[in-house]
Design an enzyme around this catalytic site. Structure first.
Site, PDB file in Angstrom:
ATOM      1  N   CYS A 132       5.407   4.155   9.624  1.00 38.21           N
ATOM      2  CA  CYS A 132       5.260   4.268   8.184  1.00 38.21           C
ATOM      3  C   CYS A 132       6.224   4.196   7.077  1.00 38.21           C
ATOM      4  O   CYS A 132       7.116   5.157   7.319  1.00 38.21           O
ATOM      5  CB  CYS A 132       4.263   5.408   8.046  1.00 38.21           C
ATOM      6  SG  CYS A 132       3.514   5.489   6.309  1.00 38.21           S
ATOM      7  N   CYS A 183      15.410 -34.064  -3.581  1.00 38.76           N
ATOM      8  CA  CYS A 183      16.649 -34.800  -2.755  1.00 38.76           C
ATOM      9  C   CYS A 183      18.066 -34.790  -3.698  1.00 38.76           C
ATOM     10  O   CYS A 183      18.895 -34.560  -3.078  1.00 38.76           O
ATOM     11  CB  CYS A 183      16.143 -35.983  -2.253  1.00 38.76           C
ATOM     12  SG  CYS A 183      17.516 -36.623  -1.110  1.00 38.76           S
ATOM     13  N   ASN A 207       0.830  -1.177  -0.182  1.00 42.58           N
ATOM     14  CA  ASN A 207       0.059  -0.113  -0.027  1.00 42.58           C
ATOM     15  C   ASN A 207       0.901   1.277   0.041  1.00 42.58           C
ATOM     16  O   ASN A 207       1.956   1.259   0.678  1.00 42.58           O
ATOM     17  CB  ASN A 207      -1.008   0.239   1.213  1.00 42.58           C
ATOM     18  CG  ASN A 207      -0.360   0.551   2.538  1.00 42.58           C
ATOM     19  OD1 ASN A 207      -0.489   1.900   2.466  1.00 42.58           O
ATOM     20  ND2 ASN A 207       0.262  -0.327   3.166  1.00 42.58           N
ATOM     21  N   THR A 242       4.142  -2.216   8.469  1.00 40.48           N
ATOM     22  CA  THR A 242       4.422  -2.716   7.128  1.00 40.48           C
ATOM     23  C   THR A 242       5.855  -2.879   6.748  1.00 40.48           C
ATOM     24  O   THR A 242       6.677  -2.145   7.323  1.00 40.48           O
ATOM     25  CB  THR A 242       3.731  -2.143   6.041  1.00 40.48           C
ATOM     26  OG1 THR A 242       3.912  -0.758   6.109  1.00 40.48           O
ATOM     27  CG2 THR A 242       2.370  -2.278   6.221  1.00 40.48           C
ATOM     28  N   CYS A 300       6.140 -33.083  -0.636  1.00 46.00           N
ATOM     29  CA  CYS A 300       5.065 -34.173  -0.771  1.00 46.00           C
ATOM     30  C   CYS A 300       3.781 -33.597  -0.772  1.00 46.00           C
ATOM     31  O   CYS A 300       3.285 -33.123   0.257  1.00 46.00           O
ATOM     32  CB  CYS A 300       5.564 -34.997   0.373  1.00 46.00           C
ATOM     33  SG  CYS A 300       4.229 -36.636   0.159  1.00 46.00           S
TER      34      CYS A 300
END
Lengths: 429, 446
Positions: free
Chosen positions: B134, B354, B72, B200, B402
Site C-alpha cells: 500500500c 517520420c 485512490n 498500486t 496510422c
C-alpha cells in the site's frame, strides 16, 4: 417564437471536447484545403480539446473574422466536413462547423480580441466599402487589422447584409450577425446605414473622396416570371427578411407555394413550414438533378415532408376579389426539355394549385443599376481580376456581385473581402 | 474438454480469476455476489491495524470520457476486525470451492502480526496475503510499502508470519521499487509460498488548474495516491515477467498471482502467458461491477478452445522464452514499412512523424503513378506518402500512428537484401561492441 431559435443546439463543454478528440490532427489536411478561408481547422480543434477555447477562436478569427456566421451557415458537407479523412474510414466527419461555432460563441460571450489585433489606424489612406454583408465586413476587418482606414456604407437600416436579413433564424439568429458587426466597428470601422449607392451618393463621388472603393453590393431580388398576377407573389428575400425581422407582418395562409428549388427556395420552404405549419409545397420547372441546392438541404425539405413538384411551371396567378387564391400550373414534357434546351414545349396537363401565399425564389437577379455604371460586367456580374480589381481604377469588388459561377456561400464572400483587403493594402504600399 | 480450475500454492479455485484485495472485497455480501457471478476466488480487503478513511478517495486519469487510470487514497478495511473475521468464516463455509484469501497488514510489531495471523487462521481462510504494497497512508505508519520496499524488512516480517502459520503465504509486492526481484527474493527467503504483484503505483493523478488543488481534493489538500487501471498494465506485465523469470522463482516453482490493469480476458491471458498462475482484478470491477467475470470466462474458454489448450497449465509462462536480454536480439533482422496507397486516407500522420521524429524516409509523391484511378476531388489526394526503403530503419512509428487498419505493414527483408545503405554493414552486437571499445562489451555473461 420557436422558429426564431437556432435549430442546432450549441455543443456542451463535454460534447465539444469529445467531438474535438475525434480529430486525427492530420498534417496538411484536406479540411483546410476545402475551407475557402483556409482556417487551420485541426489546430483550432486541438485547442478546443485541451480547453484553450480562446486560442481556438484566435485561429479561426485570424483567417475568417465572421467565423461565428460561417460555423453556422457554411455548407460544411460540401466543404471542410465533406473533405474530412474520417469519412474515408466510413466514420462520421468531425463536426467542424459546430466546433467552430462553439469556440467563437465562447469567445465573443466572454472575451475581447487580443490587444495586438487593434492596430492604430493610420489616417493616410481611406477606403470606402459599399455593402456591410460578409464581403464588406471581412474586407473592413482585414483593412483595420492592417491599420488602414475604412468606412462602410449600407443601404439598409441594419448592417450585416444577408446574415442579418435573409439567413433564417434557425440557421443564424440575428444577434450573431449583429455581434460580428459590432466587433468590426470596435476595430475602428464606422458603418453608415441607410446610405445607398446610386441614390444617396454616386460611385464617382466615392472615387473622388476616397483612395479606393470596395464594392460588396450583393445581388437583387428574384427575376420576374413575366406571368399574369405576379404582383401578388412575394419575393424570396423579402419573405425571408420579414420572417426573420417582422414575422407578424406575413399574411395568413393555409397553403404556401414556393417557386424554385435553389438553396434560397429551400430556406423559404423550411421557414414557411416552421412559421405556418400549414401546407407548404415547392414547384420546380426542372428535374431534381438540375437543382443547384446542396443535396443535404434537399434532404431537409423532404424530411419536413414538403412535396416538390418537378417539371412544373406556373402559368398564372389566380386572383379572386383582389386576393391570391391559387396558381394555374402546367406539367412540362420531360423529353422536350432534354431535346431542345431553351425551347420548352408545354405539352403536359394543366392544373390548379390552391395557394394564398406564393414565394418567388427562382434565383437572385443582378442589380439593374450596375449596368448604368461605367464598369465592365461579365454576364451581368461585376468583372474583376485575381486582385479583385474592376475595370475602373481604384475600384475593387467582391462577394455575390462578382460570383458568376460556382458555389456561392457566405464563406466565399468572406474570403473575397479578406483577399481584396490584402490587394488594397498592397496597392497602397 | 476445457478445464479452467487451478491449484495455487495448494489453494484450489474453480478458475484463475480472483478479486484483488480492495473495495470490492470489503464484505461477505460482496464476495457472495462475486462468487455467484462466477469469480474463482477473492482476496479479502486488508484487515489489521485500525484506520480512519477520508472522503473523497478517488480521482481518475481520463481521456475525455474514457478512464485510463484510477488513483485512490483509500486505506485498508475500516470495519471492526471481529466483524471481518466473522464474515470471512461465513463466506468460506458457504463457498467451499472458491479461494478465500485474507490480506493482512500490521504495524512493524512482531506480536501484533502473530496475533492477527492466528485470528485469520481460525477463520478458515484458504491463505494469507501480506500487504507490503500500500503506497499511501500506511507507509507513514511504518507499514505497507514501507516494508515492501525494504528487502530486509520484507524478509523479516514474512518470516514472523511464516513461523506462526501453516496456511499458504502470499507476499504482495509493491512496484514502487527500483528492482522488484530484490524484494521478491527477500519474500521467498522469508518463507513466502507464493507472490502476488503488483500493488498500486504511487501517483498524483492531476492538478486542478483553477483551484491549484491536487486531485483528489480532500478539503483542499491531497496526498500521494495509488494508481491502478488499464494504464498500468504494461508496467505490471513487465514486473510479472521479471519475477516469473527469476531463477529462484523457477527453481522453487513459486506461484505468482498477477494483477495490475487487467480488465479483459485478453489482458488476463497475457499475464498467464508471462508466468502467472492466477490473476486478480480490482479496478475493472470497480468501474463495471462483478458481471465482467462472465465475459472473462467466455473469452478465456473460447481462446483456449481455438488454441487447443485444455488447462491453464498448458500455456502458463509460454511467452517468457520470448523475452531475452536486449543484446540477444537479432541485429540482422530487418523490417521496412510499406504503405498501401489503396488504403491510404491522406492524413499524412506517417509522413509528419517520420519527418519530425524518426528517420526522414517517407516522401510525399505524386499519386498518379501509384493510383491510376482519380479518387474524389481535392489536390492532396494526388499526394501519397511513400517509404524510401533504402533509408527506412524499420522503427515502425508510422505504423503505430496510422489510423487505417493494415494500411502500413512492416515487411521483413530477406537477409541478402540487407546491404541497402551504402557503408552500413550488418554485424552482430558483439562485433559492434568490439568495434566501439576494442573489446567485447556484450554477450559475455550469457
Amino acid at each position: 417564437m420557436e422558429f426564431l431559435k437556432e435549430s442546432l443546439p450549441p455543443l456542451s463543454l463535454s460534447e465539444a471536447i469529445g467531438e474535438a478528440s475525434r480529430c486525427l490532427y492530420c498534417w496538411n489536411p484536406p479540411c483546410v484545403t476545402a475551407c475557402p478561408t483556409g482556417i487551420e481547422i485541426p489546430k483550432f480543434v486541438k485547442r478546443i480539446e485541451t480547453g484553450d477555447f480562446r486560442g481556438a477562436a484566435e485561429v479561426i478569427l485570424k483567417a475568417n473574422f465572421l467565423g461565428g456566421t460561417c460555423g453556422r451557415v457554411c455548407p460544411v458537407e460540401e466543404l471542410c466536413e465533406g473533405a474530412c479523412v474520417l469519412t474515408k474510414l466510413k466514420k462520421p466527419s468531425v463536426s467542424i462547423g459546430r466546433l467552430q461555432r462553439f469556440a467563437i460563441d465562447h469567445f465573443w460571450a466572454k472575451q475581447k480580441l487580443p490587444s495586438q489585433w487593434h492596430i492604430q489606424i493610420q489616417k493616410k489612406k481611406k477606403v470606402a466599402i459599399v455593402g456591410s454583408g460578409p464581403a464588406g465586413l471581412s474586407c473592413a476587418a482585414t483593412l483595420a487589422q492592417l491599420g488602414i482606414e475604412a468606412v462602410i456604407f449600407e443601404k439598409n437600416r441594419l448592417p450585416g447584409g444577408l446574415s442579418t436579413y435573409v439567413i433564417p433564424s434557425f440557421r443564424e439568429p440575428i444577434e450573431v450577425s449583429l455581434k460580428e458587426v459590432e466587433e468590426v466597428k470596435k476595430l475602428g470601422v464606422p458603418i453608415h446605414t441607410e446610405k445607398e449607392l446610386g441614390k444617396d451618393f454616386s460611385l464617382e463621388e466615392l472615387r473622388t473622396a476616397y483612395d479606393a472603393v470596395f464594392l460588396a453590393i450583393g445581388l437583387g431580388k428574384s427575376p420576374q416570371l413575366q406571368i399574369p398576377g405576379e404582383a401578388y407573389f412575394l419575393d424570396s428575400l423579402e419573405f425571408l427578411s420579414r420572417a426573420k425581422l417582422e414575422p407578424w407582418s406575413l399574411p395568413n395562409a393555409n397553403n404556401i407555394v414556393i417557386i424554385g428549388l435553389g438553396n434560397t427556395a429551400i430556406d423559404c420552404a423550411l421557414v414557411a413550414k416552421k412559421i405556418a405549419r400549414e401546407k407548404v409545397s415547392i414547384l420546380y420547372r426542372k428535374r431534381l438533378e438540375e437543382s443547384r441546392a446542396y443535396p443535404k438541404e434537399i434532404e431537409k425539405v423532404l424530411k419536413e415532408a414538403v412535396p416538390i413538384q418537378f417539371l412544373t411551371m406556373v402559368k398564372e396567378a389566380v386572383v379572386k376579389e383582389n386576393k391570391l387564391v391559387g396558381l394555374k400550373c402546367q406539367r412540362l414534357n420531360p423529353h422536350s426539355i432534354l431535346d431542345s434546351v431553351g425551347k420548352k414545349e408545354q405539352t403536359g396537363i394543366e392544373f390548379f394549385l390552391p395557394a394564398e401565399l406564393v414565394i418567388r425564389a427562382s434565383g437572385q437577379q443582378k442589380p439593374l443599376w450596375i449596368t448604368t455604371m461605367a464598369i465592365e460586367l461579365d454576364n451581368g456580374f461585376i468583372k474583376v481580376n485575381e486582385k479583385y480589381e474592376t475595370s475602373l481604377p481604384k475600384v475593387y469588388a467582391g462577394g455575390d456581385c462578382i460570383r458568376k459561377k460556382g458555389m456561392f456561400s457566405t464563406v466565399h464572400a468572406v474570403e473575397d473581402g479578406k483577399k481584396a483587403a490584402f490587394s488594397l493594402a498592397a496597392s497602397f504600399s | 474438454m476445457i478445464e479452467l480450475s487451478i491449484e495455487f500454492a495448494g489453494i484450489r479455485s474453480i478458475n484463475p480469476f480472483w478479486l484483488a484485495s480492495g473495495p470490492p472485497t470489503n464484505s461477505a455480501a460482496q464476495l457472495n455476489a462475486a462468487f455467484e457471478a462466477g469469480f474463482g476466488g477473492a482476496v479479502w480487503k486488508t484487515i489489521g491495524t485500525a484506520v480512519e478513511n477520508v472522503s473523497n478517495r478517488y480521482s481518475s486519469y481520463k481521456k475525455w470520457d474514457r478512464i485510463l487510470g484510477l488513483n485512490n487514497l483509500e486505506l485498508i478495511s475500516d470495519r471492526p476486525l471481529e466483524l471481518n473475521l466473522k464474515e470471512i468464516q461465513e463466506i468460506k463455509k458457504r463457498w467451499p470451492d472458491r479461494a478465500v484469501i485474507v490480506s493482512i497488514m500490521e504495524e512493524y510489531d512482531r506480536e501484533k502480526w502473530e496475533e492477527l495471523v492466528k485470528k485469520v487462521e481460525a477463520s478458515g481462510a484458504d491463505g494469507i496475503e501480506l500487504n507490503f504494497g500500500c503506497p499511501h497512508g500506511m507507509p507513514e505508519r511504518g507499514t505497507g510499502s514501507k516494508i515492501g520496499q525494504d528487502p530486509i524488512l520484507c524478509r523479516e516480517v514474512t518470516s514472523w508470519v511464516k513461523r506462526v502459520t501453516r496456511l499458504p503465504l502470499i507476499v504482495k509486492l509493491t512496484p514502487n521499487v527500483t528492482d522488484i526481484t530484490q524484494t521478491a527474493k527477500a519474500a521467498i527467503e522469508g518463507g513466502a509460498t507464493a507472490l502476488s504483484l503488483i500493488n498500486t503505483i504511487q501517483s498524483i493523478s492531476g492538478v486542478d488548474l483553477d483551484t491549484f488543488e491536487v486531485l483528489p481534493s480532500i478539503g483542499g489538500k491531497s496526498s500521494y495516491g495509488g494508481y491502478s487501471g488499464e494504464a498500468i498494465k504494461p508496467i505490471a506485465l513487465s514486473l510479472t515477467a521479471k519475477v516469473a523469470s527469476m531463477e529462484m522463482v523457477q527453481e522453487k516453482q513459486v506461484p505468482i498471482s498477477a494483477m495490475g490493469g487487467i480488465s479483459t480476458w485478453r489482458d488476463s491471458v497475457e499475464f498467464l502467458l508471462l508466468g502467472a498462475s492466477s490473476v486478480q482484478l480490482c479496478s475493472a470491477v470497480m468501474l463495471n461491477g462483478f458481471r465482467i467475470i462472465e465475459d472473462l470466462l467466455s473469452g478465456l474458454k473460447h481462446w483456449m478452445e481455438a488454441k487447443g489448450f485444455s488447462s491453464i497449465a498448458d500455456f502458463r509462462g509460454k511467452s517468457l522464452s520470448h523475452i531475452v536480454p536486449f543484446h540477444q536480439l537479432e541485429p540482422t533482422f530487418k523490417q521496412i514499412a510499406q504503405i498501401d496507397p489503396q488504403k491510404c486516407i491522406h492524413c499524412f500522420l506517417c509522413y509528419i512523424v517520420c519527418r519530425d521524429a524518426a528517420h526522414h524516409c517517407i516522401d510525399l509523391t505524386d499519386g498518379k503513378a501509384l493510383y491510376p484511378v482519380i479518387p474524389s476531388s481535392g489536390k492532396h489526394e494526388w499526394m501519397f506518402p511513400k517509404v524510401r526503403p533504402e533509408d527506412c530503419v524499420g522503427c515502425s512509428l508510422c505504423q503505430h500512428v496510422c489510423p487505417v487498419d493494415s494500411c502500413i505493414e512492416m515487411i521483413t527483408m530477406e537477409a541478402q537484401k540487407l546491404e541497402l545503405r551504402p557503408g552500413i554493414q550488418m554485424k552482430s552486437w558483439e562485433a559492434i561492441g568490439k568495434r566501439a571499445t576494442g573489446e567485447v562489451l556484450y554477450g559475455c555473461s550469457d
